[in-house]
Structures are given as C-alpha cells and as structure tokens.
Design a protein around this motif. Structure first.
Motif, PDB file in Angstrom:
ATOM      1  N   LEU A 143       0.867  -1.169   0.000  1.00  0.00           N
ATOM      2  CA  LEU A 143       0.000   0.000   0.000  1.00  0.00           C
ATOM      3  C   LEU A 143       0.906   1.221   0.000  1.00  0.00           C
ATOM      4  O   LEU A 143       1.718   1.402   0.910  1.00  0.00           O
ATOM      5  N   THR A 144       0.786   2.038  -1.042  1.00  0.00           N
ATOM      6  CA  THR A 144       1.566   3.272  -1.135  1.00  0.00           C
ATOM      7  C   THR A 144       0.621   4.441  -0.887  1.00  0.00           C
ATOM      8  O   THR A 144      -0.424   4.548  -1.535  1.00  0.00           O
ATOM      9  N   ILE A 145       0.994   5.278   0.045  1.00  0.00           N
ATOM     10  CA  ILE A 145       0.180   6.433   0.423  1.00  0.00           C
ATOM     11  C   ILE A 145       0.932   7.695   0.036  1.00  0.00           C
ATOM     12  O   ILE A 145       2.074   7.907   0.463  1.00  0.00           O
ATOM     13  N   ARG A 146       0.288   8.517  -0.787  1.00  0.00           N
ATOM     14  CA  ARG A 146       0.823   9.840  -1.113  1.00  0.00           C
ATOM     15  C   ARG A 146      -0.127  10.871  -0.514  1.00  0.00           C
ATOM     16  O   ARG A 146      -1.343  10.688  -0.554  1.00  0.00           O
ATOM     17  N   TRP A 147       0.430  11.952   0.011  1.00  0.00           N
ATOM     18  CA  TRP A 147      -0.399  13.012   0.603  1.00  0.00           C
ATOM     19  C   TRP A 147       0.253  14.349   0.326  1.00  0.00           C
ATOM     20  O   TRP A 147       1.430  14.539   0.615  1.00  0.00           O
ATOM     21  N   TYR A 148      -0.513  15.243  -0.255  1.00  0.00           N
ATOM     22  CA  TYR A 148      -0.044  16.608  -0.449  1.00  0.00           C
ATOM     23  C   TYR A 148      -1.045  17.526   0.227  1.00  0.00           C
ATOM     24  O   TYR A 148      -2.228  17.546  -0.130  1.00  0.00           O
ATOM     25  N   ALA A 149      -0.589  18.279   1.206  1.00  0.00           N
ATOM     26  CA  ALA A 149      -1.479  19.094   2.034  1.00  0.00           C
ATOM     27  C   ALA A 149      -2.089  20.282   1.294  1.00  0.00           C
ATOM     28  O   ALA A 149      -3.116  20.803   1.714  1.00  0.00           O
ATOM     29  N   GLU A 180      -1.321  23.983  -1.351  1.00  0.00           N
ATOM     30  CA  GLU A 180      -0.487  25.186  -1.400  1.00  0.00           C
ATOM     31  C   GLU A 180      -0.728  26.143  -0.239  1.00  0.00           C
ATOM     32  O   GLU A 180       0.157  26.899   0.142  1.00  0.00           O
ATOM     33  N   THR A 181      -1.929  26.125   0.308  1.00  0.00           N
ATOM     34  CA  THR A 181      -2.240  26.994   1.451  1.00  0.00           C
ATOM     35  C   THR A 181      -2.843  26.143   2.554  1.00  0.00           C
ATOM     36  O   THR A 181      -3.303  25.020   2.316  1.00  0.00           O
ATOM     37  N   ALA A 182      -2.868  26.685   3.748  1.00  0.00           N
ATOM     38  CA  ALA A 182      -3.452  25.964   4.883  1.00  0.00           C
ATOM     39  C   ALA A 182      -4.943  25.700   4.679  1.00  0.00           C
ATOM     40  O   ALA A 182      -5.483  24.754   5.237  1.00  0.00           O
ATOM     41  N   ALA A 183      -5.597  26.498   3.852  1.00  0.00           N
ATOM     42  CA  ALA A 183      -7.031  26.340   3.608  1.00  0.00           C
ATOM     43  C   ALA A 183      -7.326  25.406   2.419  1.00  0.00           C
ATOM     44  O   ALA A 183      -8.477  25.063   2.176  1.00  0.00           O
ATOM     45  N   SER A 184      -6.301  24.980   1.688  1.00  0.00           N
ATOM     46  CA  SER A 184      -6.497  24.125   0.512  1.00  0.00           C
ATOM     47  C   SER A 184      -6.954  22.729   0.914  1.00  0.00           C
ATOM     48  O   SER A 184      -6.575  22.214   1.968  1.00  0.00           O
ATOM     49  N   GLU A 185      -7.753  22.105   0.022  1.00  0.00           N
ATOM     50  CA  GLU A 185      -8.059  20.696   0.211  1.00  0.00           C
ATOM     51  C   GLU A 185      -6.813  19.891  -0.133  1.00  0.00           C
ATOM     52  O   GLU A 185      -6.065  20.267  -1.041  1.00  0.00           O
ATOM     53  N   PRO A 186      -6.592  18.772   0.561  1.00  0.00           N
ATOM     54  CA  PRO A 186      -5.422  17.959   0.236  1.00  0.00           C
ATOM     55  C   PRO A 186      -5.634  17.199  -1.073  1.00  0.00           C
ATOM     56  O   PRO A 186      -6.754  17.101  -1.571  1.00  0.00           O
ATOM     57  N   GLU A 187      -4.550  16.698  -1.607  1.00  0.00           N
ATOM     58  CA  GLU A 187      -4.590  15.716  -2.689  1.00  0.00           C
ATOM     59  C   GLU A 187      -3.901  14.484  -2.145  1.00  0.00           C
ATOM     60  O   GLU A 187      -2.875  14.594  -1.465  1.00  0.00           O
ATOM     61  N   PHE A 188      -4.485  13.308  -2.411  1.00  0.00           N
ATOM     62  CA  PHE A 188      -3.898  12.092  -1.868  1.00  0.00           C
ATOM     63  C   PHE A 188      -4.241  10.894  -2.731  1.00  0.00           C
ATOM     64  O   PHE A 188      -5.149  10.936  -3.564  1.00  0.00           O
ATOM     65  N   ALA A 189      -3.486   9.826  -2.498  1.00  0.00           N
ATOM     66  CA  ALA A 189      -3.746   8.539  -3.130  1.00  0.00           C
ATOM     67  C   ALA A 189      -3.340   7.447  -2.153  1.00  0.00           C
ATOM     68  O   ALA A 189      -2.286   7.529  -1.514  1.00  0.00           O
ATOM     69  N   PHE A 190      -4.199   6.456  -2.021  1.00  0.00           N
ATOM     70  CA  PHE A 190      -3.915   5.238  -1.277  1.00  0.00           C
ATOM     71  C   PHE A 190      -3.972   4.135  -2.332  1.00  0.00           C
ATOM     72  O   PHE A 190      -5.057   3.795  -2.810  1.00  0.00           O
ATOM     73  N   HIS A 191      -2.820   3.630  -2.721  1.00  0.00           N
ATOM     74  CA  HIS A 191      -2.779   2.722  -3.871  1.00  0.00           C
ATOM     75  C   HIS A 191      -2.197   1.372  -3.468  1.00  0.00           C
ATOM     76  O   HIS A 191      -1.086   1.300  -2.949  1.00  0.00           O
ATOM     77  N   TYR A 192      -2.967   0.312  -3.727  1.00  0.00           N
ATOM     78  CA  TYR A 192      -2.591  -1.057  -3.380  1.00  0.00           C
ATOM     79  C   TYR A 192      -2.188  -1.824  -4.629  1.00  0.00           C
ATOM     80  O   TYR A 192      -2.810  -1.672  -5.686  1.00  0.00           O
ATOM     81  N   SER A 193      -1.162  -2.661  -4.517  1.00  0.00           N
ATOM     82  CA  SER A 193      -0.821  -3.596  -5.582  1.00  0.00           C
ATOM     83  C   SER A 193      -0.278  -4.859  -4.928  1.00  0.00           C
ATOM     84  O   SER A 193       0.272  -4.824  -3.823  1.00  0.00           O
ATOM     85  N   ASP A 194      -0.466  -5.978  -5.620  1.00  0.00           N
ATOM     86  CA  ASP A 194       0.071  -7.222  -5.077  1.00  0.00           C
ATOM     87  C   ASP A 194       0.717  -8.060  -6.166  1.00  0.00           C
ATOM     88  O   ASP A 194       0.653  -7.718  -7.356  1.00  0.00           O
TER      89      ASP A 194
END
Length: 155
Positions: A71-77, A79-93
């Motif tokens: 499971l690879t988790i990427r998280w970008y908070a 550009e500003t404290a008020a911005s919505e985050p961008e993220f991905a929770f990606h599974y591979s096997d």
C-alpha cells in the motif's frame, strides 16, 4: 491575509509550509498504519521529508492468494493551509491486481474522489466516482483499509 488555522504547519519565516505539512501528515499515517493487522512494515520515503509512505502488507490476511502486497500512500497538504489535500492510497500485489482510492484531479471522472482498479498490469484501469466519509488523514486511512479488505473479499 486571513489568520492560519491553529493546526497549520508553518515555515521558519512564520508562513505556511506545504512540504512540512505534507510530511507531518505522512509521518502520522506511517505511525498509524502499522497498527493494522495486515501491515507487516511501513516506511516513509524519502527519509527526512516524506513524499509517500510504503507499507508492506500480508495479502493472505486480506483474503488474497497473492504472496506479497504493498500500500503506497501519497499526501499533499495543498499550497495553502485552507487548501483541500490531494492524496492517493494505492494497493498492488504480486498477482498483478492493483487498485487505488484517490482524491485529485483525473480526466476519467467528474470529481476529485475516485476509485481505480485493474486485474493485471496489462489491463486498463476502470474508474469510478466515489465519496469519502472524511478528508481527515487518520479517519481516511482506516476507511481505505476497510474498503481494501472489502474489495479483496469481492475480488
């Protein structure tokens, strides 16, 4: 300029630092994901200022016949404290199956929240718009792990 939220990450000069905010979230996600019984190990990469967390999973616990899973988790908070985050929770096997829950722009779906899946690396992804119950990182992690277990049971 509006005041920063009390939990906002700040740079040394007193401004918001999106890299530090993202790293802090990923640090907590790495700590938390290791509490799940399917997780064998988790590390933040690269060391020092994480851009992702990679967790080694035991797919058998998920009900899969694969030998190994990640499971690879990427998280970008944002550009500003008020911005919505961008993220991905990606599974591979090791069977070739991979899937992911993402919150970011994607030309294959209308909104930012989507699920994508493919059975083998040669297949095209199938995309589906979804909704998350929360955008709070820890709540979201537990929700994704539950969805992953459900998906593996159905796969």
């Amino acid at each position: 300029m509006p005041p920063l939220p009390p939990d906002a990450m700040v740079a040394f000069d007193g401004g918001y630092d999106p890299g530090e905010a993202s790293h802090t979230v990923l640090l907590e996600l790495r700590r938390t994901v290791t509490r799940h019984p399917v997780v064998q190990h988790a590390s933040g990469e690269p060391p020092g200022q994480f851009s992702r967390v990679v967790a080694t999973l035991d797919p058998v616990v998920l009900g899969s016949s694969a030998d190994e899973g990640t499971l690879t988790i990427r998280w970008y908070a944002g550009e500003t404290a008020a911005s919505e985050p961008e993220f991905a929770f990606h599974y591979s096997d090791s069977s070739g199956f991979d899937c992911g829950w993402h919150y970011e722009p994607n030309p294959h779906v209308e909104g930012r929240a989507h699920y994508q899946e493919r059975s083998t690396p040669d297949d095209d992804y199938v995309y589906e718009e979804i909704a998350f119950s929360s955008l709070q990182p820890i709540r979201l992690l537990w929700e994704i792990l539950e969805r992953l277990e459900d998906r593996q049971r159905d796969h």
